[in-house]
Design a protein around this motif. Structure first.
Motif, PDB file in Angstrom:
ATOM      1  N   GLU A 192      27.105  27.782  52.844  1.00  0.00           N
ATOM      2  CA  GLU A 192      28.127  29.422  53.032  1.00  0.00           C
ATOM      3  C   GLU A 192      27.755  30.451  51.422  1.00  0.00           C
ATOM      4  O   GLU A 192      27.240  31.715  52.323  1.00  0.00           O
ATOM      5  N   LEU A 193      26.871  29.747  50.689  1.00  0.00           N
ATOM      6  CA  LEU A 193      26.101  31.171  49.869  1.00  0.00           C
ATOM      7  C   LEU A 193      24.460  31.434  50.413  1.00  0.00           C
ATOM      8  O   LEU A 193      24.805  32.824  50.255  1.00  0.00           O
ATOM      9  N   ARG A 194      24.146  30.765  51.446  1.00  0.00           N
ATOM     10  CA  ARG A 194      23.158  32.010  51.672  1.00  0.00           C
ATOM     11  C   ARG A 194      23.747  32.500  53.084  1.00  0.00           C
ATOM     12  O   ARG A 194      23.176  33.835  52.965  1.00  0.00           O
ATOM     13  N   GLU A 195      24.629  32.297  53.812  1.00  0.00           N
ATOM     14  CA  GLU A 195      25.287  33.236  54.308  1.00  0.00           C
ATOM     15  C   GLU A 195      25.557  34.139  54.115  1.00  0.00           C
ATOM     16  O   GLU A 195      25.554  35.490  54.346  1.00  0.00           O
ATOM     17  N   ARG A 196      26.426  34.227  52.750  1.00  0.00           N
ATOM     18  CA  ARG A 196      27.132  35.148  52.202  1.00  0.00           C
ATOM     19  C   ARG A 196      25.987  36.063  51.391  1.00  0.00           C
ATOM     20  O   ARG A 196      25.996  37.598  51.364  1.00  0.00           O
ATOM     21  N   ILE A 227      22.772  35.091  44.517  1.00  0.00           N
ATOM     22  CA  ILE A 227      24.673  35.486  44.559  1.00  0.00           C
ATOM     23  C   ILE A 227      24.602  34.341  43.688  1.00  0.00           C
ATOM     24  O   ILE A 227      24.410  33.190  43.636  1.00  0.00           O
ATOM     25  N   ARG A 228      25.786  34.712  42.403  1.00  0.00           N
ATOM     26  CA  ARG A 228      26.216  34.308  41.442  1.00  0.00           C
ATOM     27  C   ARG A 228      27.883  34.527  41.765  1.00  0.00           C
ATOM     28  O   ARG A 228      28.647  35.504  41.218  1.00  0.00           O
ATOM     29  N   THR A 229      28.456  33.003  41.334  1.00  0.00           N
ATOM     30  CA  THR A 229      29.762  32.694  41.689  1.00  0.00           C
ATOM     31  C   THR A 229      30.437  32.722  40.052  1.00  0.00           C
ATOM     32  O   THR A 229      29.734  32.282  39.639  1.00  0.00           O
ATOM     33  N   ARG A 230      31.411  32.647  40.128  1.00  0.00           N
ATOM     34  CA  ARG A 230      32.484  31.705  38.887  1.00  0.00           C
ATOM     35  C   ARG A 230      31.402  30.013  38.538  1.00  0.00           C
ATOM     36  O   ARG A 230      31.556  29.574  37.308  1.00  0.00           O
ATOM     37  N   ARG A 231      31.461  29.324  39.944  1.00  0.00           N
ATOM     38  CA  ARG A 231      30.779  27.780  39.985  1.00  0.00           C
ATOM     39  C   ARG A 231      29.299  28.002  40.619  1.00  0.00           C
ATOM     40  O   ARG A 231      28.811  26.663  39.443  1.00  0.00           O
ATOM     41  N   TRP A 232      28.767  28.915  41.129  1.00  0.00           N
ATOM     42  CA  TRP A 232      27.478  28.147  41.926  1.00  0.00           C
ATOM     43  C   TRP A 232      26.640  29.993  41.785  1.00  0.00           C
ATOM     44  O   TRP A 232      26.812  30.885  41.184  1.00  0.00           O
ATOM     45  N   LYS A 233      25.515  29.423  41.458  1.00  0.00           N
ATOM     46  CA  LYS A 233      24.376  30.224  41.138  1.00  0.00           C
ATOM     47  C   LYS A 233      23.301  30.005  42.539  1.00  0.00           C
ATOM     48  O   LYS A 233      22.291  28.189  41.858  1.00  0.00           O
ATOM     49  N   TYR A 234      23.097  30.497  43.613  1.00  0.00           N
ATOM     50  CA  TYR A 234      22.078  30.180  45.106  1.00  0.00           C
ATOM     51  C   TYR A 234      20.830  31.538  44.716  1.00  0.00           C
ATOM     52  O   TYR A 234      21.253  32.968  44.919  1.00  0.00           O
ATOM     53  N   ILE A 235      19.830  30.636  44.403  1.00  0.00           N
ATOM     54  CA  ILE A 235      18.673  31.413  45.033  1.00  0.00           C
ATOM     55  C   ILE A 235      17.973  31.647  46.009  1.00  0.00           C
ATOM     56  O   ILE A 235      17.591  30.148  45.946  1.00  0.00           O
ATOM     57  N   LEU A 236      17.371  32.782  46.495  1.00  0.00           N
ATOM     58  CA  LEU A 236      16.821  32.589  47.677  1.00  0.00           C
ATOM     59  C   LEU A 236      15.491  33.305  47.395  1.00  0.00           C
ATOM     60  O   LEU A 236      15.516  34.499  47.512  1.00  0.00           O
ATOM     61  N   LEU A 270      40.574  45.647  35.930  1.00  0.00           N
ATOM     62  CA  LEU A 270      40.741  44.797  35.181  1.00  0.00           C
ATOM     63  C   LEU A 270      41.422  45.578  33.681  1.00  0.00           C
ATOM     64  O   LEU A 270      42.194  44.007  33.471  1.00  0.00           O
ATOM     65  N   ILE A 271      40.919  46.517  33.357  1.00  0.00           N
ATOM     66  CA  ILE A 271      41.746  47.289  32.006  1.00  0.00           C
ATOM     67  C   ILE A 271      43.151  47.020  32.415  1.00  0.00           C
ATOM     68  O   ILE A 271      43.779  46.860  31.505  1.00  0.00           O
ATOM     69  N   GLY A 272      43.913  46.541  33.796  1.00  0.00           N
ATOM     70  CA  GLY A 272      45.234  47.047  33.942  1.00  0.00           C
ATOM     71  C   GLY A 272      45.980  45.762  33.696  1.00  0.00           C
ATOM     72  O   GLY A 272      47.210  45.920  34.230  1.00  0.00           O
ATOM     73  N   GLY A 273      44.895  44.783  33.637  1.00  0.00           N
ATOM     74  CA  GLY A 273      45.538  43.231  34.476  1.00  0.00           C
ATOM     75  C   GLY A 273      45.083  42.927  34.911  1.00  0.00           C
ATOM     76  O   GLY A 273      45.959  41.182  35.585  1.00  0.00           O
ATOM     77  N   ALA A 274      44.253  42.905  36.094  1.00  0.00           N
ATOM     78  CA  ALA A 274      44.212  42.696  36.884  1.00  0.00           C
ATOM     79  C   ALA A 274      43.416  40.860  36.735  1.00  0.00           C
ATOM     80  O   ALA A 274      42.677  41.169  36.019  1.00  0.00           O
ATOM     81  N   ALA A 275      43.597  39.930  37.425  1.00  0.00           N
ATOM     82  CA  ALA A 275      42.801  39.122  37.823  1.00  0.00           C
ATOM     83  C   ALA A 275      40.906  38.866  37.654  1.00  0.00           C
ATOM     84  O   ALA A 275      39.758  38.732  36.911  1.00  0.00           O
ATOM     85  N   ALA A 276      40.685  39.627  38.558  1.00  0.00           N
ATOM     86  CA  ALA A 276      39.214  40.028  39.384  1.00  0.00           C
ATOM     87  C   ALA A 276      38.918  41.390  40.573  1.00  0.00           C
ATOM     88  O   ALA A 276      40.289  41.720  40.633  1.00  0.00           O
ATOM     89  N   ILE A 277      37.969  41.768  40.360  1.00  0.00           N
ATOM     90  CA  ILE A 277      38.019  42.779  41.434  1.00  0.00           C
ATOM     91  C   ILE A 277      36.444  42.305  42.499  1.00  0.00           C
ATOM     92  O   ILE A 277      36.872  43.272  43.060  1.00  0.00           O
ATOM     93  N   ARG A 278      35.947  40.995  42.248  1.00  0.00           N
ATOM     94  CA  ARG A 278      35.029  40.551  42.680  1.00  0.00           C
ATOM     95  C   ARG A 278      34.612  39.083  42.656  1.00  0.00           C
ATOM     96  O   ARG A 278      35.112  38.378  41.546  1.00  0.00           O
ATOM     97  N   ASP A 279      34.301  38.076  43.726  1.00  0.00           N
ATOM     98  CA  ASP A 279      34.240  36.842  43.978  1.00  0.00           C
ATOM     99  C   ASP A 279      33.000  36.656  42.963  1.00  0.00           C
ATOM    100  O   ASP A 279      32.792  35.165  43.128  1.00  0.00           O
ATOM    101  N   ALA A 302      36.568  38.327  33.625  1.00  0.00           N
ATOM    102  CA  ALA A 302      35.999  38.810  34.902  1.00  0.00           C
ATOM    103  C   ALA A 302      34.915  38.703  35.215  1.00  0.00           C
ATOM    104  O   ALA A 302      33.659  39.527  34.394  1.00  0.00           O
ATOM    105  N   LEU A 303      34.130  38.422  36.602  1.00  0.00           N
ATOM    106  CA  LEU A 303      33.080  38.667  37.300  1.00  0.00           C
ATOM    107  C   LEU A 303      32.911  40.567  37.051  1.00  0.00           C
ATOM    108  O   LEU A 303      33.370  40.989  37.723  1.00  0.00           O
ATOM    109  N   VAL A 304      31.565  40.743  36.492  1.00  0.00           N
ATOM    110  CA  VAL A 304      31.740  42.145  36.833  1.00  0.00           C
ATOM    111  C   VAL A 304      29.576  42.332  36.882  1.00  0.00           C
ATOM    112  O   VAL A 304      29.272  41.994  36.000  1.00  0.00           O
TER     113      VAL A 304
END
Length: 445
Positions: A388-392, A317-326, A290-299, A259-261
């Motif tokens: 979407e990534l720019r807005e986030r 911003i970095r997601t599982r799929r994308w990196k957007y740099i401004l 995450l230690i307790g078994g959750a799949a993710a704590i952040r997107d 998971a992303l941390v």
């Protein structure tokens, strides 16, 4: 009866990125590997800023650099807005004794941070740091303790490599495979082995003293390797870090978590582990689910850079799929002074790196292009992803009070900095005015 709170041993290095054995680094680090096999490896861990002071400040305050004030380097004049937000103050309130030995990099004056004890040390290289730390452990401290151990390795200058070692090495994929870079990489690897030996000696002593079962070990680094295209950039080579934790609360068993941390998540995780409410200023999230078994704590994770040697304002911003740099200035070429001097930088400069264009926006597909080599920001079919990534990203900046949204960020009063057009930090620096800045803050001209 409430169980005793765990000791916390925070082991941290300079500029290592993920170049250690558990993450596939081409260097033997058997003691870090053993720690990974005994604890929990966070495979997708990231720093929140890819420069030394800012990264450490984010981890230790649980706040992003533009929120905690560490927008540049402490030894060049930047500081936290409020040193009371450092984790040692929260832990002190519940009975922890805190000790600092080695690197800290968030204040010119270590005494102002708030540690109960600051241990003076001749050098912060592992050969000196490990024996001093072992002596601290043997002397015993009031428990529970928070012990910060900061290694100089793998910062430049590196430990000398064995003669001929470079013949058998591979260089990082984003760098050319040239003899001078192989020699440089051999020296980096020698420093990584020195780091590993120092960590191993300390962990052995923790075992010998019977403290391992009751101590949470947090082993990490500040940001990516000190090569161009890594440290001080917002690529994964700059913000990807190794993070291994071992100890009470489920941090055992040789587990791997994908998971992303973010390193801003470590402070709230400690609060969760020791059973106290997190301070209201924290901007991270506990990793215990995450230690307790959750799949993710952040997107997503967020990262930033403002000043290193020179001003280079950028956010990502970095997601599982994308990196957007401004980027937030009008500069169209690299700020090469922000890359540490060394053979790889010399090779890049000789090939025209300083004249290469740098786009104001970048989008990378981390599945099809994990090396972040092809900027997709102008691909029409990906316009919704960019939007979407720019807005986030901009929403996160607004919610966390990022001063970049109001325009260029001036250096801290009295701070030292290089000009963006300079090549090396050995060139003359400038110093930001103190009186003028104070007047502006009061509303003057």
């Amino acid at each position: 009866m409430t169980p005793p709170r765990p000791n916390i041993l925070y082991l941290h290095s300079h500029d290592t990125g993920r170049q250690v054995q558990p993450y596939g680094g081409a260097v033997s680090t058997p003691r870090i590997q053993r720690l990974a096999e005994e604890g929990v490896v966070f495979r997708q861990a990231f720093c929140a800023a890819s420069t030394c002071s800012a990264s450490r400040a984010c981890l230790l305050t649980g706040r992003y650099a533009h929120s905690n004030g560490m927008l540049g380097l402490a030894h060049r004049g930047w500081s936290l807005n409020d040193y009371e937000q450092h984790i040692v103050h929260t832990l002190h309130e519940i009975g922890y004794h805190s000790t600092l030995v080695g690197e800290q990099h968030i204040s010119k004056e270590p005494g102002e941070i708030g540690y109960d004890e600051v241990v003076k040390i001749e050098t912060t290289r592992a050969t000196n740091l490990a024996p001093v730390t072992i002596d601290i452990l043997r002397r015993g401290r009031r428990r529970p303790f928070f012990l910060s151990v900061g290694f100089f390795e793998t910062h430049r200058e590196f430990v000398p490599a064995d003669d001929g070692e470079e013949r058998w090495l591979a260089v990082p994929p984003h760098l050319p495979d040239a003899p001078e870079i192989r020699r440089d990489m051999a020296a980096f690897n020698a420093s990584a082995r020195s780091l590993d030996a120092g960590i191993g000696a300390i962990l052995d002593e923790l075992d010998a003293l019977g403290l391992a079962e009751d101590t949470l070990v947090i082993c990490t680094t500040d940001h990516g390797m000190p090569f161009p295209g890594a440290k001080a950039t917002l690529t994964d080579r700059g913000i990807g870090v190794f993070l291994i934790m071992r100890g009470p609360g489920g941090f055992r068993g040789g587990r791997v978590i994908d998971a992303l941390v973010s390193q801003v998540d470590i402070f709230p995780t400690i609060c969760d582990l020791v059973g106290i409410p997190p301070p209201d200023w924290l901007q991270g999230r506990s990793m215990l689910p995450l230690i307790g078994g959750a799949a993710a704590i952040r997107d997503e994770v967020f990262a930033e850079g403002t000043y290193h040697a020179a001003y280079e304002p950028q956010r990502a911003i970095r997601t599982r799929r994308w990196k957007y740099i401004l980027r937030f200035d009008d500069r169209e070429s690299p700020v090469v002074v922000n890359a540490d001097d060394g053979p790889a930088k010399d090779v890049w400069l000789a090939a025209g790196w300083a004249e290469r264009a740098v786009p104001s926006e970048q989008l990378f597909d981390l599945v099809l292009d994990p090396g972040e080599g092809e900027n997709l920001v102008d691909r029409g079919e990906l316009a919704p992803v960019v939007r979407e990534l720019r807005e986030r990203l901009l929403r996160w900046m607004a919610e966390t009070g990022d001063p970049l949204l109001d325009g260029p960020v001036e250096p801290a009063p009295g701070a030292e900095y290089n000009e963006p057009d300079q090549i090396s930090t050995s060139e003359p620096t400038r110093t930001a005015p103190v009186i003028g800045r104070a007047a502006r803050e009061r509303g003057g001209s």
